[in-house]
Motif scaffolding. Structure first.
Motif, PDB file in Angstrom:
ATOM      1  N   LEU A   1     -31.715  36.100 -17.085  1.00 28.31           N
ATOM      2  CA  LEU A   1     -30.338  35.586 -17.865  1.00 28.31           C
ATOM      3  C   LEU A   1     -29.745  34.338 -17.216  1.00 28.31           C
ATOM      4  O   LEU A   1     -29.216  33.557 -18.224  1.00 28.31           O
ATOM      5  N   GLU A   2     -29.622  33.984 -16.092  1.00 29.48           N
ATOM      6  CA  GLU A   2     -29.250  32.979 -15.485  1.00 29.48           C
ATOM      7  C   GLU A   2     -29.897  31.687 -15.891  1.00 29.48           C
ATOM      8  O   GLU A   2     -29.346  30.593 -16.084  1.00 29.48           O
ATOM      9  N   THR A   3     -31.153  31.729 -16.040  1.00 35.04           N
ATOM     10  CA  THR A   3     -32.159  30.642 -16.461  1.00 35.04           C
ATOM     11  C   THR A   3     -31.442  30.013 -17.960  1.00 35.04           C
ATOM     12  O   THR A   3     -31.258  28.758 -17.974  1.00 35.04           O
ATOM     13  N   PHE A   4     -31.064  31.062 -18.728  1.00 37.15           N
ATOM     14  CA  PHE A   4     -30.522  30.720 -20.089  1.00 37.15           C
ATOM     15  C   PHE A   4     -29.094  30.706 -20.276  1.00 37.15           C
ATOM     16  O   PHE A   4     -28.682  31.136 -21.603  1.00 37.15           O
TER      17      PHE A   4
ATOM     18  N   ASP B   1     -27.716  27.681 -11.843  1.00 35.85           N
ATOM     19  CA  ASP B   1     -27.158  29.165 -11.876  1.00 35.85           C
ATOM     20  C   ASP B   1     -28.128  30.393 -11.375  1.00 35.85           C
ATOM     21  O   ASP B   1     -27.747  31.398 -10.967  1.00 35.85           O
ATOM     22  N   ASP B   2     -29.479  30.042 -11.360  1.00 37.02           N
ATOM     23  CA  ASP B   2     -30.445  30.895 -10.711  1.00 37.02           C
ATOM     24  C   ASP B   2     -30.508  31.269  -9.444  1.00 37.02           C
ATOM     25  O   ASP B   2     -30.355  30.753  -8.606  1.00 37.02           O
ATOM     26  N   ARG B   3     -30.093  32.842  -9.353  1.00 34.74           N
ATOM     27  CA  ARG B   3     -30.066  32.986  -7.996  1.00 34.74           C
ATOM     28  C   ARG B   3     -31.137  32.729  -6.893  1.00 34.74           C
ATOM     29  O   ARG B   3     -30.937  32.803  -5.745  1.00 34.74           O
TER      30      ARG B   3
ATOM     31  N   ARG C   1     -32.001  22.792 -17.451  1.00 34.84           N
ATOM     32  CA  ARG C   1     -32.362  22.038 -16.626  1.00 34.84           C
ATOM     33  C   ARG C   1     -32.875  22.509 -15.478  1.00 34.84           C
ATOM     34  O   ARG C   1     -32.568  23.202 -14.664  1.00 34.84           O
ATOM     35  N   ILE C   2     -34.338  22.642 -15.302  1.00 35.15           N
ATOM     36  CA  ILE C   2     -35.026  22.821 -14.128  1.00 35.15           C
ATOM     37  C   ILE C   2     -35.511  22.060 -12.908  1.00 35.15           C
ATOM     38  O   ILE C   2     -36.023  22.166 -12.097  1.00 35.15           O
TER      39      ILE C   2
END
Length: 320
Positions: A51-54, A257-259, A287-288
């Motif tokens: 979820l946090e990825t997108f 945002d990804d934990r 944005r990775i």
């Protein structure tokens, strides 16, 4: 005695508040996910990280629900839509602000150049158009390394390469060493982390370049265990760094945002304005690739036009 027309109008008045309840409920759920995404469990399948990825794209629910609310002519649903709108703007609105003309000391370029890039020379020329002070590259193959070295030398004559990651600098580099970010079960030939001290006019800066393990989306969810382990190892190395000012550039295979990036996010500040989606190059959705700093400020970040890679390059202005 109640007239038939009056009874019908009364029933309509009773039903009216029910209009748009499903739309309103969806709006509330969207607002909750945007605000409290950390409450979504990461097991099974690391759905929280997924979820946090997108997460920014969750905002697309607002116009969809707005159309539904208009079709239902529901005031309740329209009012409820203020919640996800406010939640999205509160979280991502600052990234949409213009970068402004804040002072900066370093221009940094970050790029996963791809190990199947057919035009490394053209890629290097594209990066040099930003007149960078430091350039961090990942997936540098032995075959492409001489091309990057020659092409970047005019602007960034100092370089250090460890495994498949490299750093080019306009300022002298010293104290280069690998950073072991190998997750459990990965062999010693996997070298995707390094640090170096860059001697800028404003003083020494420890620059880390890293390429964390890729993640895979499958029937069991998001396969990010190795990436998370690698991020924790990188965070330990940065925590032990003796140089006060630190800049991290890399393909971290995660959004801020990804934990999974929490170990790094607790020690480093993320970039300022700019969504700067970097992957995939054909249609960027996340944005990775990241530019983060300690005792320094990443003033802003933006993505550059596509090169021969499946990632877009990033350029960031940094104030020391």
């Amino acid at each position: 005695m109640t007239e038939p027309g009056s009874a019908a109008r009364s029933r309509r008045r009773i039903r009216l508040p029910r209009r748009g309840r499903v739309v309103a409920a969806c709006a509330v759920v969207t607002a909750f996910l945007l605000t409290f995404h950390r409450a979504v469990p990461n097991t099974p399948g690391r759905i929280g990280s997924l979820l946090e990825t997108f997460l920014p794209w969750l905002g697309l629910a607002v116009p969809v629900l707005l159309v539904a609310a208009a079709l239902r002519r529901s005031v309740t649903a329209l009012v409820a839509l203020l919640l996800p709108t406010a939640a999205w703007l509160g979280h991502f609105g600052p990234l949409l602000l213009p970068a402004g003309d804040e002072p900066h000391d370093i221009v940094a370029v970050q790029h996963n150049v791809s190990d199947v890039n057919a035009d490394p020379a053209g890629t290097a020329r594209a990066l040099l158009r930003e007149r960078p002070d430091i350039v961090a590259l990942e997936e540098v193959t032995p075959e492409a390394l001489p091309v990057y070295a020659e092409s970047l030398a005019a602007r960034c004559p100092h370089r250090a390469v460890v495994g498949t990651v490299g750093l080019w600098s306009a300022h002298p580099i010293r104290d280069v060493r690998p950073v072991d970010i190998r997750p459990h079960g990965i062999g010693p030939d996997w070298n995707r982390g390094m640090r170096a001290t860059v001697r800028t006019p404003e003083g020494d800066v420890a620059v880390y370049v890293a390429h964390l393990p890729s993640v895979r989306l499958g029937v069991h969810g998001l396969g990010s265990a190795r990436r998370d382990e690698s991020a924790a190892l990188l965070a330990e190395a940065i925590a032990a760094e003796e140089v006060d000012r630190v800049i991290l550039l890399g393909d971290l295979n995660a959004t801020v945002d990804d934990r999974g990036l929490d170990p790094l996010g607790s020690r480093l500040r993320v970039a300022g304005p700019g969504m700067a989606f970097s992957w995939p190059a054909a249609f960027p959705v996340a944005r990775i690739d990241q530019v983060m700093a300690r005792s320094a400020t990443v003033v802003d970040v933006r993505s550059l036009p596509a090169t021969g890679s499946d990632h877009l390059p990033l350029v960031a202005r940094i104030r020391l």
